[in-house]
Design a protein around this motif. Structure first.
Motif, mmCIF file in Angstrom:
data_model
loop_
_atom_site.group_PDB
_atom_site.id
_atom_site.type_symbol
_atom_site.label_atom_id
_atom_site.label_comp_id
_atom_site.label_asym_id
_atom_site.label_seq_id
_atom_site.Cartn_x
_atom_site.Cartn_y
_atom_site.Cartn_z
ATOM 1 N N SER A 101 29.858 42.396 -21.221
ATOM 2 C CA SER A 101 28.542 42.347 -21.841
ATOM 3 C C SER A 101 27.637 43.469 -21.363
ATOM 4 C CB SER A 101 27.877 41.000 -21.550
ATOM 5 O OG SER A 101 27.813 40.769 -20.156
ATOM 6 N N LEU A 102 27.949 44.067 -20.203
ATOM 7 C CA LEU A 102 27.168 45.205 -19.718
ATOM 8 C C LEU A 102 28.047 46.111 -18.881
ATOM 9 C CD1 LEU A 102 23.593 45.471 -18.419
ATOM 10 C CD2 LEU A 102 25.417 46.214 -16.908
ATOM 11 N N LYS A 103 27.917 47.392 -19.105
ATOM 12 C CA LYS A 103 28.630 48.389 -18.310
ATOM 13 C C LYS A 103 27.683 49.562 -18.116
ATOM 14 C CE LYS A 103 32.923 48.904 -19.159
ATOM 15 N NZ LYS A 103 34.206 49.242 -19.821
ATOM 16 N N GLN A 104 27.475 49.984 -16.867
ATOM 17 C CA GLN A 104 26.543 51.079 -16.626
ATOM 18 C C GLN A 104 26.997 51.915 -15.440
ATOM 19 O OE1 GLN A 104 22.836 48.909 -15.667
ATOM 20 N NE2 GLN A 104 23.011 49.746 -13.602
ATOM 21 N N THR A 105 26.573 53.174 -15.454
ATOM 22 C CA THR A 105 26.872 54.068 -14.352
ATOM 23 C C THR A 105 25.747 55.084 -14.214
ATOM 24 O OG1 THR A 105 28.542 55.587 -13.439
ATOM 25 C CG2 THR A 105 28.161 55.684 -15.793
ATOM 26 N N THR A 106 25.491 55.511 -13.005
ATOM 27 C CA THR A 106 24.470 56.525 -12.742
ATOM 28 C C THR A 106 25.008 57.557 -11.763
ATOM 29 O OG1 THR A 106 23.502 55.250 -10.906
ATOM 30 C CG2 THR A 106 22.558 54.914 -13.103
ATOM 31 N N VAL A 107 24.502 58.762 -11.897
ATOM 32 C CA VAL A 107 24.806 59.861 -10.970
ATOM 33 C C VAL A 107 23.477 60.469 -10.565
ATOM 34 C CG1 VAL A 107 25.966 62.066 -10.658
ATOM 35 C CG2 VAL A 107 27.032 60.300 -12.060
ATOM 36 N N GLY A 108 23.249 60.630 -9.272
ATOM 37 C CA GLY A 108 21.967 61.171 -8.838
ATOM 38 C C GLY A 108 22.018 61.721 -7.435
ATOM 39 N N SER B 171 24.265 53.283 -19.998
ATOM 40 C CA SER B 171 24.663 51.873 -20.037
ATOM 41 C C SER B 171 25.047 51.494 -21.453
ATOM 42 C CB SER B 171 23.534 50.966 -19.534
ATOM 43 O OG SER B 171 22.397 51.050 -20.379
ATOM 44 N N ARG B 172 25.965 50.545 -21.538
ATOM 45 C CA ARG B 172 26.414 49.998 -22.824
ATOM 46 C C ARG B 172 26.408 48.488 -22.688
ATOM 47 N NH1 ARG B 172 29.125 51.380 -27.475
ATOM 48 N NH2 ARG B 172 30.718 49.952 -28.234
ATOM 49 N N TYR B 173 25.740 47.820 -23.588
ATOM 50 C CA TYR B 173 25.575 46.383 -23.403
ATOM 51 C C TYR B 173 25.490 45.677 -24.749
ATOM 52 C CZ TYR B 173 20.723 47.954 -23.942
ATOM 53 O OH TYR B 173 19.580 48.561 -24.381
ATOM 54 N N SER B 174 25.719 44.364 -24.697
ATOM 55 C CA SER B 174 25.708 43.530 -25.899
ATOM 56 C C SER B 174 24.765 42.359 -25.658
ATOM 57 C CB SER B 174 27.120 43.019 -26.201
ATOM 58 O OG SER B 174 27.109 42.184 -27.350
ATOM 59 N N TRP C 242 24.828 48.289 -27.837
ATOM 60 C CA TRP C 242 23.737 49.238 -27.626
ATOM 61 C C TRP C 242 24.117 50.213 -26.518
ATOM 62 C CZ3 TRP C 242 19.692 49.007 -30.939
ATOM 63 C CH2 TRP C 242 19.532 47.829 -31.674
ATOM 64 N N ASN C 243 23.700 51.464 -26.712
ATOM 65 C CA ASN C 243 23.952 52.512 -25.728
ATOM 66 C C ASN C 243 22.619 53.058 -25.248
ATOM 67 O OD1 ASN C 243 27.037 52.947 -26.132
ATOM 68 N ND2 ASN C 243 26.177 52.935 -28.190
ATOM 69 N N SER C 244 22.496 53.175 -23.949
ATOM 70 C CA SER C 244 21.257 53.664 -23.355
ATOM 71 C C SER C 244 21.560 54.881 -22.500
ATOM 72 C CB SER C 244 20.621 52.559 -22.495
ATOM 73 O OG SER C 244 19.585 53.080 -21.693
ATOM 74 N N PHE C 245 20.777 55.939 -22.690
ATOM 75 C CA PHE C 245 20.909 57.168 -21.912
ATOM 76 C C PHE C 245 19.550 57.461 -21.263
ATOM 77 C CE2 PHE C 245 23.419 57.305 -25.763
ATOM 78 C CZ PHE C 245 24.693 57.644 -25.327
#
Length: 274
Positions: A25-32, A52-55, A71-74
């Motif tokens: 239902s949710l998958k996300q990753t960050t680089v910083g 992130s990609r989530y439903s 949904w895709n979030s950038f």
């Protein structure tokens, strides 16, 4: 998006399944990362890129509908700060930071209009947004960090205590009835211990690394994913390549265990110093 706009170890990689189903239902990753230019000019700069990609569950007049809309979030977040030393040896610093964010949300929904139009009384703008929805977002906010760097020949200690608050707002939607806002508000404690293993690689000592961190969420993030804090414990190795003509001076590989209310998991982390 509020979970991906800040540099944070505990949320750098999350994949959450929906209940007992196999659907993610949710998958996300960050680089910083972040750095201070020098002691003589202590300007601090940081940046984070998140995806992130989530439903989510769609709610229409208090009815929960399981609609297969992904949904895709950038997001891209920057930070500019200044180090104020609190001790003569400059090991302890107070660091106020101004943060700014730009992001985008897009839907890759299937054609569901016929079903929704005939079985619900959803606003037509929402139907269009579900099909070809896209929204831009911006955020402004600030952080305050207390940073302690205690470096000796045999060991190194890093401790960061930070509070961040970024207000996110939507803009540029082509549908008048669609707008959104949120607040990324977190308090975090991050610690790292590095010490010699007694081994040598690439003409430099090989170090072992221990990490511990905790992030507590406030505002809309609190309980949004069925937890209001995450704790991470990590162990790994650090390789020093500073004697060679490469721009990467140190490389760290860590195995991390993350846990919180109703959630736990493992991750493999990679970090580099320049």
């Amino acid at each position: 998006m509020s979970f991906t706009v800040l540099p944070d170890v505990t949320t750098s990689s999350l994949s959450i399944n929906g209940g007992q189903s196999n659907d993610t239902s949710l998958k996300q990753t960050t680089v910083g990362g972040g750095f201070t230019i020098s002691q003589d000019f202590p300007l601090y700069l940081e940046g984070t890129a998140g995806y992130s990609r989530y439903s989510p569950t769609f709610i229409d007049n208090d009815r929960k509908l399981n609609i297969p809309v992904k949904w895709n979030s950038f997001s891209l977040t920057g930070g500019i700060g200044w180090d104020f030393p609190l001790t003569e040896n400059r090991e302890l610093k107070l660091r106020p930071i101004f943060n700014f964010t730009l992001g985008r949300i897009e839907s890759d929904a299937s054609i569901l209009g016929y079903y929704l139009e005939n079985n619900t009384d959803i606003d037509p703008d929402y139907l269009e947004f579900l099909h070809r929805g896209r929204m831009n977002a911006y955020g402004l906010g600030a952080s305050i960090m207390l940073d302690w760097e205690h470096y000796r020949e045999d060991y190194e200690v890093d401790v960061e205590l930070r509070y961040s608050n970024i207000q996110l707002r939507s803009f540029g939607s082509e549908y008048n009835s669609i707008e959104g806002s949120s607040t990324a508000s977190v308090a975090s404690l991050w610690t790292r211990w590095r010490a010699l293993t007694g081994l040598t690689m690439l003409n430099n000592p090989l170090r072992y690394v221990l990490e511990a961190s905790n992030t507590t969420f406030f505002g809309p993030q609190r309980d949004a994913l069925d937890f209001n804090y995450l704790t991470t414990l990590g162990v790994g190795l650090e390789l020093d390549s500073s004697d060679y003509p490469v721009f990467i001076t140190r490389t760290r590989i860590l195995c991390r265990y993350t846990f919180g209310e109703n959630v736990s998991g493992f991750a493999l982390g990679l970090a580099m110093s320049f």
